[in-house]
Design a protein around this motif. Structure first.
Motif, PDB file in Angstrom:
ATOM      1  N   HIS A  33     -15.798 -14.255   3.347  1.00 27.30           N
ATOM      2  CA  HIS A  33     -16.224 -13.083   2.593  1.00 27.30           C
ATOM      3  C   HIS A  33     -15.063 -12.599   1.723  1.00 27.30           C
ATOM      4  O   HIS A  33     -13.947 -12.431   2.212  1.00 27.30           O
ATOM      5  N   LYS A  34     -15.299 -12.374   0.457  1.00 29.11           N
ATOM      6  CA  LYS A  34     -14.240 -12.012  -0.493  1.00 29.11           C
ATOM      7  C   LYS A  34     -13.962 -10.504  -0.479  1.00 29.11           C
ATOM      8  O   LYS A  34     -13.997  -9.815  -1.498  1.00 29.11           O
ATOM      9  N   THR A  35     -13.696 -10.003   0.708  1.00 33.65           N
ATOM     10  CA  THR A  35     -13.305  -8.604   0.899  1.00 33.65           C
ATOM     11  C   THR A  35     -12.052  -8.593   1.758  1.00 33.65           C
ATOM     12  O   THR A  35     -11.921  -9.392   2.690  1.00 33.65           O
ATOM     13  N   ALA A  36     -11.128  -7.687   1.458  1.00 34.61           N
ATOM     14  CA  ALA A  36      -9.879  -7.647   2.217  1.00 34.61           C
ATOM     15  C   ALA A  36      -9.375  -6.223   2.354  1.00 34.61           C
ATOM     16  O   ALA A  36      -9.516  -5.402   1.441  1.00 34.61           O
ATOM     17  N   VAL A  37      -8.785  -5.952   3.512  1.00 37.01           N
ATOM     18  CA  VAL A  37      -8.082  -4.700   3.763  1.00 37.01           C
ATOM     19  C   VAL A  37      -6.596  -5.028   3.842  1.00 37.01           C
ATOM     20  O   VAL A  37      -6.198  -5.977   4.524  1.00 37.01           O
ATOM     21  N   ILE A  38      -5.773  -4.242   3.131  1.00 35.28           N
ATOM     22  CA  ILE A  38      -4.330  -4.496   3.106  1.00 35.28           C
ATOM     23  C   ILE A  38      -3.591  -3.217   3.480  1.00 35.28           C
ATOM     24  O   ILE A  38      -3.694  -2.200   2.780  1.00 35.28           O
ATOM     25  N   THR A  39      -2.861  -3.242   4.578  1.00 34.32           N
ATOM     26  CA  THR A  39      -2.037  -2.090   4.950  1.00 34.32           C
ATOM     27  C   THR A  39      -0.650  -2.259   4.338  1.00 34.32           C
ATOM     28  O   THR A  39      -0.246  -3.360   3.967  1.00 34.32           O
ATOM     29  N   GLY A  40       0.076  -1.139   4.237  1.00 33.38           N
ATOM     30  CA  GLY A  40       1.390  -1.199   3.597  1.00 33.38           C
ATOM     31  C   GLY A  40       1.284  -1.601   2.139  1.00 33.38           C
ATOM     32  O   GLY A  40       2.189  -2.232   1.582  1.00 33.38           O
ATOM     33  N   ALA A  41       0.167  -1.221   1.499  1.00 30.82           N
ATOM     34  CA  ALA A  41      -0.129  -1.695   0.141  1.00 30.82           C
ATOM     35  C   ALA A  41       0.600  -0.930  -0.948  1.00 30.82           C
ATOM     36  O   ALA A  41       0.497  -1.281  -2.125  1.00 30.82           O
ATOM     37  N   SER A  42       1.340   0.104  -0.601  1.00 33.85           N
ATOM     38  CA  SER A  42       1.980   0.943  -1.618  1.00 33.85           C
ATOM     39  C   SER A  42       3.258   0.342  -2.185  1.00 33.85           C
ATOM     40  O   SER A  42       3.800   0.850  -3.169  1.00 33.85           O
ATOM     41  N   SER A  43       3.754  -0.749  -1.597  1.00 33.68           N
ATOM     42  CA  SER A  43       4.986  -1.355  -2.101  1.00 33.68           C
ATOM     43  C   SER A  43       5.156  -2.760  -1.528  1.00 33.68           C
ATOM     44  O   SER A  43       4.403  -3.192  -0.651  1.00 33.68           O
ATOM     45  N   GLY A  44       6.152  -3.457  -2.047  1.00 33.43           N
ATOM     46  CA  GLY A  44       6.585  -4.728  -1.481  1.00 33.43           C
ATOM     47  C   GLY A  44       5.511  -5.784  -1.329  1.00 33.43           C
ATOM     48  O   GLY A  44       4.693  -6.019  -2.228  1.00 33.43           O
ATOM     49  N   ILE A  45       5.496  -6.423  -0.175  1.00 38.10           N
ATOM     50  CA  ILE A  45       4.594  -7.545   0.072  1.00 38.10           C
ATOM     51  C   ILE A  45       3.134  -7.107   0.086  1.00 38.10           C
ATOM     52  O   ILE A  45       2.262  -7.817  -0.411  1.00 38.10           O
ATOM     53  N   GLY A  46       2.849  -5.932   0.649  1.00 32.99           N
ATOM     54  CA  GLY A  46       1.479  -5.439   0.661  1.00 32.99           C
ATOM     55  C   GLY A  46       0.928  -5.284  -0.745  1.00 32.99           C
ATOM     56  O   GLY A  46      -0.213  -5.683  -1.038  1.00 32.99           O
ATOM     57  N   MET A  47       1.724  -4.715  -1.647  1.00 35.77           N
ATOM     58  CA  MET A  47       1.305  -4.566  -3.033  1.00 35.77           C
ATOM     59  C   MET A  47       1.122  -5.925  -3.708  1.00 35.77           C
ATOM     60  O   MET A  47       0.179  -6.128  -4.485  1.00 35.77           O
ATOM     61  N   ALA A  48       2.003  -6.865  -3.399  1.00 33.16           N
ATOM     62  CA  ALA A  48       1.897  -8.205  -3.983  1.00 33.16           C
ATOM     63  C   ALA A  48       0.627  -8.905  -3.516  1.00 33.16           C
ATOM     64  O   ALA A  48      -0.044  -9.593  -4.301  1.00 33.16           O
ATOM     65  N   PHE A  49       0.262  -8.732  -2.241  1.00 35.24           N
ATOM     66  CA  PHE A  49      -1.006  -9.289  -1.752  1.00 35.24           C
ATOM     67  C   PHE A  49      -2.181  -8.677  -2.513  1.00 35.24           C
ATOM     68  O   PHE A  49      -3.139  -9.370  -2.875  1.00 35.24           O
ATOM     69  N   ALA A  50      -2.112  -7.375  -2.761  1.00 39.09           N
ATOM     70  CA  ALA A  50      -3.202  -6.685  -3.455  1.00 39.09           C
ATOM     71  C   ALA A  50      -3.390  -7.265  -4.858  1.00 39.09           C
ATOM     72  O   ALA A  50      -4.525  -7.550  -5.282  1.00 39.09           O
ATOM     73  N   LYS A  51      -2.317  -7.440  -5.586  1.00 44.14           N
ATOM     74  CA  LYS A  51      -2.404  -7.973  -6.947  1.00 44.14           C
ATOM     75  C   LYS A  51      -2.918  -9.410  -6.941  1.00 44.14           C
ATOM     76  O   LYS A  51      -3.757  -9.787  -7.777  1.00 44.14           O
ATOM     77  N   TYR A  52      -2.428 -10.214  -6.011  1.00 43.05           N
ATOM     78  CA  TYR A  52      -2.833 -11.624  -5.935  1.00 43.05           C
ATOM     79  C   TYR A  52      -4.331 -11.749  -5.653  1.00 43.05           C
ATOM     80  O   TYR A  52      -5.034 -12.527  -6.308  1.00 43.05           O
TER      81      TYR A  52
END
Length: 296
Positions: A33-52
């Motif tokens: 399923h193309k849905t994802a929850v990302i914690t720590g998304a405000s910076s660093g690796i979490g933000m990079a996962f969000a953009k990717y």
């Protein structure tokens, strides 16, 4: 002759890039399923996962303590024309963790993947004898207690829907051990062990648990923006992560980091600990100088 060698090298590089892109695509396709929850998304690796993931069409829920920063990221991700929700929560508290679990349980669409990137480390590298008890408790609470609650609750969701990917940000320091960052490294070792066990327990209902274990990434937590052969950008780590093999529970995707891990683990334990301790003494001096400059 030299022209021929350069041509062959160029072809090999292109083939390698194509191979990595193909592997990344295959890994992404394992997420049902193309849905994802990302914690720590405000910076660093979490933000990079969000953009990717946004770039690749995933619908996202971004989680962090700072609503303002999440809103700014949400605005930036509009260019990818995907649904991006934000959820403000302090995952160092039971209330914050429970509120996120409740949110996930009420999601209308099935959950494809959960990336737990929330993390903290020691303010200054110190021997355990000199570390503030409160600092140790904060790290253990977030990395051990709250991360365990999240992994268990999300796995219940995965079991019901018969699929799901859980990626826990761990660390290469949890593999090699690190003096002066003892509690942080130990908490990451716990997470690696936990992911290994849950991954085996969850095979029957097609859920996958991965411990992502980079060494040095340039993030606010590491207090550095520099990029070197060993200190990589969050975006580099994330792209390497998806292009790496997911055959094992532990994924240390960057080539230099893999080499560092192999070299360190090949050393006798005493030699490895002596080297890492000496390295961290130098790192500690650098961090103290940086903090002193910031406070001036």
């Amino acid at each position: 002759m030299m022209k021929c060698i350069l041509t062959v090298v160029s072809i090999l590089i292109v083939m390698k890039v194509i191979s990595l892109k193909g592997r990344a695509k295959r890994n992404l396709n394992t997420i049902k399923h193309k849905t994802a929850v990302i914690t720590g998304a405000s910076s660093g690796i979490g933000m990079a996962f969000a953009k990717y993931l946004a770039k690749r069409g995933f619908e996202l829920t971004l989680v962090a303590r700072s609503k303002k920063v999440l809103e700014e990221l949400q605005e930036k991700l509009k260019e990818y024309k995907v649904s991006v929700s934000i959820f403000e929560a302090d995952l160092s508290t039971n209330a914050g963790t429970n509120s996120l679990i409740e949110y996930v349980n009420k999601m209308e669409k099935p959950l494809g993947a959960f990336f737990n990137c929330a993390g903290i480390t020691h303010k200054i590298p110190e021997a355990l004898v000199d570390l503030p008890r409160e600092e140790n408790e904060n790290i253990i609470n977030l990395h051990v207690m709250q991360a365990t609650h999240l992994a268990q609750a999300i796995n219940v969701v995965f079991k019901k829907q018969k699929s799901g990917l859980f990626v826990q940000m761990a660390s290469g320091l949890g593999i090699v051990t690190m003096p002066l960052l003892s509690v942080y490294a130990a908490s990451k070792t716990y997470l690696i062990t936990l992911m290994r066990a849950i991954n085996e327990e969850s095979r029957a209902f097609n859920a996958r648990f991965i411990a992502a274990c980079p060494f040095w990434v340039s993030t606010p937590m590491t207090m550095t923006k520099k990029t070197t052969s060993t200190f990589i950008q969050p975006e580099t780590f994330v792209s390497d992560f998806f292009a790496d093999s997911w055959k094992k529970t532990i994924v240390n995707p960057h080539s230099t980091h893999k080499l560092v891990e192999k070299m360190l683990m090949a050393m006798p334990e005493g030699m490895r600990m002596n080297k890492l301790y000496a390295d961290m003494i130098g790192t500690r001096r650098g961090i103290i100088k940086k903090l002193n400059r910031m406070n001036q």
